[in-house]
Design a protein around this motif. Structure first.
Motif, PDB file in Angstrom:
ATOM      1  N   LEU A   8       0.874  -1.087  -0.008  1.00 54.70           N
ATOM      2  CA  LEU A   8       0.003  -0.095   0.041  1.00 54.70           C
ATOM      3  C   LEU A   8       0.800   1.202  -0.032  1.00 54.70           C
ATOM      4  CD1 LEU A   8      -3.010  -0.813   2.505  1.00 54.70           C
ATOM      5  CD2 LEU A   8      -3.000  -0.515  -0.028  1.00 54.70           C
ATOM      6  N   SER A   9       1.859   1.180   0.771  1.00 57.36           N
ATOM      7  CA  SER A   9       2.839   2.482   0.688  1.00 57.36           C
ATOM      8  C   SER A   9       3.686   2.764  -0.543  1.00 57.36           C
ATOM      9  CB  SER A   9       4.068   2.118   1.930  1.00 57.36           C
ATOM     10  OG  SER A   9       3.525   1.926   3.083  1.00 57.36           O
ATOM     11  N   LEU A  11       2.522   1.580  -3.488  1.00 57.04           N
ATOM     12  CA  LEU A  11       1.069   2.006  -4.414  1.00 57.04           C
ATOM     13  C   LEU A  11       0.820   3.444  -4.128  1.00 57.04           C
ATOM     14  CD1 LEU A  11      -0.926   1.438  -6.520  1.00 57.04           C
ATOM     15  CD2 LEU A  11      -2.284   0.742  -4.753  1.00 57.04           C
ATOM     16  N   PHE A  12       0.761   3.902  -2.894  1.00 53.99           N
ATOM     17  CA  PHE A  12       0.585   5.456  -2.489  1.00 53.99           C
ATOM     18  C   PHE A  12       1.697   6.181  -3.202  1.00 53.99           C
ATOM     19  CE2 PHE A  12       1.394   8.953   0.386  1.00 53.99           C
ATOM     20  CZ  PHE A  12       0.139   9.541   0.193  1.00 53.99           C
ATOM     21  N   LEU A  13       2.981   5.802  -2.942  1.00 55.34           N
ATOM     22  CA  LEU A  13       4.104   6.813  -3.591  1.00 55.34           C
ATOM     23  C   LEU A  13       3.920   6.958  -5.008  1.00 55.34           C
ATOM     24  CD1 LEU A  13       7.229   5.611  -1.166  1.00 55.34           C
ATOM     25  CD2 LEU A  13       5.793   7.727  -1.170  1.00 55.34           C
ATOM     26  N   VAL A  15       1.199   6.737  -6.803  1.00 59.58           N
ATOM     27  CA  VAL A  15       0.117   7.521  -7.080  1.00 59.58           C
ATOM     28  C   VAL A  15       0.510   9.058  -6.823  1.00 59.58           C
ATOM     29  CG1 VAL A  15      -2.225   8.356  -6.593  1.00 59.58           C
ATOM     30  CG2 VAL A  15      -1.577   5.880  -6.891  1.00 59.58           C
ATOM     31  N   ILE A  16       1.377   9.114  -5.885  1.00 58.09           N
ATOM     32  CA  ILE A  16       1.740  10.664  -5.748  1.00 58.09           C
ATOM     33  C   ILE A  16       2.670  11.126  -6.773  1.00 58.09           C
ATOM     34  CG2 ILE A  16       3.188  12.044  -4.158  1.00 58.09           C
ATOM     35  CD1 ILE A  16       0.291  11.677  -3.356  1.00 58.09           C
ATOM     36  N   SER A  18       3.032   9.826  -9.587  1.00 57.36           N
ATOM     37  CA  SER A  18       2.238  10.027 -11.108  1.00 57.36           C
ATOM     38  C   SER A  18       1.533  11.388 -11.116  1.00 57.36           C
ATOM     39  CB  SER A  18       1.163   8.994 -11.253  1.00 57.36           C
ATOM     40  OG  SER A  18       0.461   9.173 -12.127  1.00 57.36           O
TER      41      SER A  18
END
Length: 89
Positions: A8-9, A11-13, A15-16, A18
């Motif tokens: 999740l971390s 994936l979060f990074l 998305v940020i 992107s």
């Protein structure tokens, strides 16, 4: 659980990252568009100036203008009929 949190971390990074890439790309494209508009305006102004210069050149090159300069500044005259010699082959 740690693997899930790590995923999740990550994936979060992603998305940020992107989102920041999209913001940067949009900002850059707006800057390029502004530069394009400025160059288009310069081109249009140069085209107008070019048209004016062509018109001015054609005005200076008319037969009447050339004859006026020849008579006025250069003090040239047309030769009379006695001074004219016609050469035949």
């Amino acid at each position: 659980m740690n693997l899930r949190l790590f995923g999740l971390s990550l994936l979060f990074l992603a998305v940020i990252g992107s989102a920041l890439g999209v913001v940067y790309s949009k900002h850059h494209s707006r800057g390029l568009f502004t530069a394009l508009q400025a160059e288009t305006e310069v081109r249009d102004q140069l085209n107008v100036e070019w048209g004016q210069l062509q018109l001015e050149q054609s005005t200076w090159a008319t037969h009447g203008r050339i004859e006026e300069v020849a008579r006025g500044r250069l003090e040239m005259t047309l030769p009379d009929a006695r001074s004219t010699v016609i050469l035949l082959e």
